[in-house]
Motif scaffolding. Sequence first.
Motif, PDB file in Angstrom:
ATOM      1  N   GLU A 236       3.054  29.453  23.106  1.00  0.00           N
ATOM      2  CA  GLU A 236       2.472  30.592  23.141  1.00  0.00           C
ATOM      3  C   GLU A 236       3.852  31.854  23.138  1.00  0.00           C
ATOM      4  N   VAL A 237       3.830  30.851  24.203  1.00  0.00           N
ATOM      5  CA  VAL A 237       5.395  31.453  24.366  1.00  0.00           C
ATOM      6  C   VAL A 237       6.602  31.317  24.024  1.00  0.00           C
ATOM      7  N   THR A 238       6.568  30.031  22.813  1.00  0.00           N
ATOM      8  CA  THR A 238       7.934  29.306  22.401  1.00  0.00           C
ATOM      9  C   THR A 238       7.927  29.647  20.510  1.00  0.00           C
ATOM     10  N   GLY A 239       6.027  30.564  20.616  1.00  0.00           N
ATOM     11  CA  GLY A 239       5.935  30.204  19.585  1.00  0.00           C
ATOM     12  C   GLY A 239       5.789  29.439  18.698  1.00  0.00           C
ATOM     13  N   GLY A 240       5.396  28.186  19.361  1.00  0.00           N
ATOM     14  CA  GLY A 240       5.063  26.704  19.095  1.00  0.00           C
ATOM     15  C   GLY A 240       6.298  25.596  18.827  1.00  0.00           C
ATOM     16  N   LEU A 241       6.356  24.822  19.283  1.00  0.00           N
ATOM     17  CA  LEU A 241       6.730  23.635  19.501  1.00  0.00           C
ATOM     18  C   LEU A 241       7.144  22.606  17.770  1.00  0.00           C
ATOM     19  N   ASP A 242       6.430  23.228  17.317  1.00  0.00           N
ATOM     20  CA  ASP A 242       6.726  22.107  15.937  1.00  0.00           C
ATOM     21  C   ASP A 242       7.200  22.698  15.009  1.00  0.00           C
ATOM     22  N   HIS A 243       8.262  24.282  15.410  1.00  0.00           N
ATOM     23  CA  HIS A 243       9.196  24.505  14.744  1.00  0.00           C
ATOM     24  C   HIS A 243      10.855  23.924  15.194  1.00  0.00           C
ATOM     25  N   PRO A 244      11.525  23.977  14.263  1.00  0.00           N
ATOM     26  CA  PRO A 244      13.059  22.907  14.291  1.00  0.00           C
ATOM     27  C   PRO A 244      13.538  24.540  15.976  1.00  0.00           C
ATOM     28  N   ASP A 245      13.893  23.052  16.084  1.00  0.00           N
ATOM     29  CA  ASP A 245      15.004  23.254  17.602  1.00  0.00           C
ATOM     30  C   ASP A 245      14.159  24.192  18.544  1.00  0.00           C
ATOM     31  N   THR A 246      13.357  24.207  18.802  1.00  0.00           N
ATOM     32  CA  THR A 246      12.855  25.336  20.000  1.00  0.00           C
ATOM     33  C   THR A 246      12.007  24.311  21.607  1.00  0.00           C
ATOM     34  N   GLY A 247      11.801  22.944  21.250  1.00  0.00           N
ATOM     35  CA  GLY A 247      11.823  21.960  22.374  1.00  0.00           C
ATOM     36  C   GLY A 247      10.226  21.064  22.021  1.00  0.00           C
ATOM     37  N   ILE A 248      10.601  20.005  23.099  1.00  0.00           N
ATOM     38  CA  ILE A 248       9.683  19.378  23.097  1.00  0.00           C
ATOM     39  C   ILE A 248       8.905  19.128  24.995  1.00  0.00           C
ATOM     40  N   LEU A 249       7.609  18.944  24.988  1.00  0.00           N
ATOM     41  CA  LEU A 249       6.840  18.610  26.075  1.00  0.00           C
ATOM     42  C   LEU A 249       6.144  17.467  26.050  1.00  0.00           C
ATOM     43  N   PHE A 250       6.600  17.110  27.088  1.00  0.00           N
ATOM     44  CA  PHE A 250       5.542  15.681  27.382  1.00  0.00           C
ATOM     45  C   PHE A 250       4.750  15.485  28.572  1.00  0.00           C
ATOM     46  N   SER A 251       4.344  14.046  28.726  1.00  0.00           N
ATOM     47  CA  SER A 251       4.119  14.181  30.669  1.00  0.00           C
ATOM     48  C   SER A 251       3.946  12.612  30.781  1.00  0.00           C
ATOM     49  N   VAL A 252       3.903  12.264  31.624  1.00  0.00           N
ATOM     50  CA  VAL A 252       3.852  11.230  32.284  1.00  0.00           C
ATOM     51  C   VAL A 252       2.456  11.122  33.957  1.00  0.00           C
ATOM     52  N   PRO A 253       2.186  10.189  33.765  1.00  0.00           N
ATOM     53  CA  PRO A 253       0.782   9.945  34.783  1.00  0.00           C
ATOM     54  C   PRO A 253       1.859   9.666  35.935  1.00  0.00           C
ATOM     55  N   THR A 254       1.853  10.467  37.305  1.00  0.00           N
ATOM     56  CA  THR A 254       1.903  10.256  38.178  1.00  0.00           C
ATOM     57  C   THR A 254       1.382   9.705  39.176  1.00  0.00           C
ATOM     58  N   VAL A 255       1.670   8.704  39.718  1.00  0.00           N
ATOM     59  CA  VAL A 255       1.105   7.330  40.686  1.00  0.00           C
ATOM     60  C   VAL A 255       0.866   8.115  42.705  1.00  0.00           C
ATOM     61  N   PHE A 256       1.623   9.031  42.738  1.00  0.00           N
ATOM     62  CA  PHE A 256       2.014   9.295  43.694  1.00  0.00           C
ATOM     63  C   PHE A 256       2.945  10.623  43.628  1.00  0.00           C
ATOM     64  N   VAL A 257       2.868  11.128  44.785  1.00  0.00           N
ATOM     65  CA  VAL A 257       4.324  12.558  45.123  1.00  0.00           C
ATOM     66  C   VAL A 257       3.901  13.116  46.489  1.00  0.00           C
ATOM     67  N   ASP A 258       5.794  12.642  46.833  1.00  0.00           N
ATOM     68  CA  ASP A 258       5.471  12.383  48.171  1.00  0.00           C
ATOM     69  C   ASP A 258       6.315  13.612  48.269  1.00  0.00           C
ATOM     70  N   GLY A 259       6.293  14.897  49.576  1.00  0.00           N
ATOM     71  CA  GLY A 259       7.176  15.926  50.114  1.00  0.00           C
ATOM     72  C   GLY A 259       6.987  17.229  49.114  1.00  0.00           C
ATOM     73  N   ILE A 260       5.729  17.591  48.760  1.00  0.00           N
ATOM     74  CA  ILE A 260       4.502  18.568  48.065  1.00  0.00           C
ATOM     75  C   ILE A 260       4.009  18.993  49.080  1.00  0.00           C
ATOM     76  N   HIS A 261       4.177  20.679  49.864  1.00  0.00           N
ATOM     77  CA  HIS A 261       3.634  20.282  51.383  1.00  0.00           C
ATOM     78  C   HIS A 261       2.114  21.391  51.050  1.00  0.00           C
ATOM     79  N   PRO A 262       1.355  21.377  51.369  1.00  0.00           N
ATOM     80  CA  PRO A 262      -0.155  21.558  50.967  1.00  0.00           C
ATOM     81  C   PRO A 262       0.114  24.032  50.803  1.00  0.00           C
ATOM     82  N   GLY A 263      -0.513  24.445  49.762  1.00  0.00           N
ATOM     83  CA  GLY A 263      -0.233  25.270  48.822  1.00  0.00           C
ATOM     84  C   GLY A 263       0.649  25.795  48.485  1.00  0.00           C
ATOM     85  N   ARG A 264       1.273  24.712  48.127  1.00  0.00           N
ATOM     86  CA  ARG A 264       3.304  24.588  47.665  1.00  0.00           C
ATOM     87  C   ARG A 264       2.580  24.668  45.904  1.00  0.00           C
TER      88      ARG A 264
END
Length: 118
Positions: A86-114
């Motif tokens: 919505e904000v970018t107008g769609g990543l399918d447009h040239p020179d807008t950006g890319i988005l990808f995800s990576v599964p995360t097995v664990f996360v340390d250092g993030i406190h509850p509530g954050r």
Amino acid sequence: MQLLVLVLNKTECLEELLERFVEINVKGATIIESTGMARALHDGGSTGSILGSLRSLIDPERQQSKTVFCVVKDEIVDDVRAVVDEVTGGLDHPDTGILFSVPTVFVDGIHPGRTAEK
């Protein structure tokens, strides 16, 4: 949980994106300056040289990207994708950006509530 990585070429969208992320319960993100391979090659690979510095003075329009990293619950990945679209107008447009995800097995250092819990 997923590590979402957004390489945003359309940097004028960054502030609105971050505001919208807060609205959908993305509690934290890390943002770094980045340069894509095509841009680095176009610059002749001389970004660290005096010539590269002169180019940036002569050509201030040469943009850098912003890379946004955030760890989110699986349940909100689709919400994040929708906001980015919505904000970018769609990543399918040239020179807008890319988005990808990576599964995360664990996360340390993030406190509850954050951020969403595992």
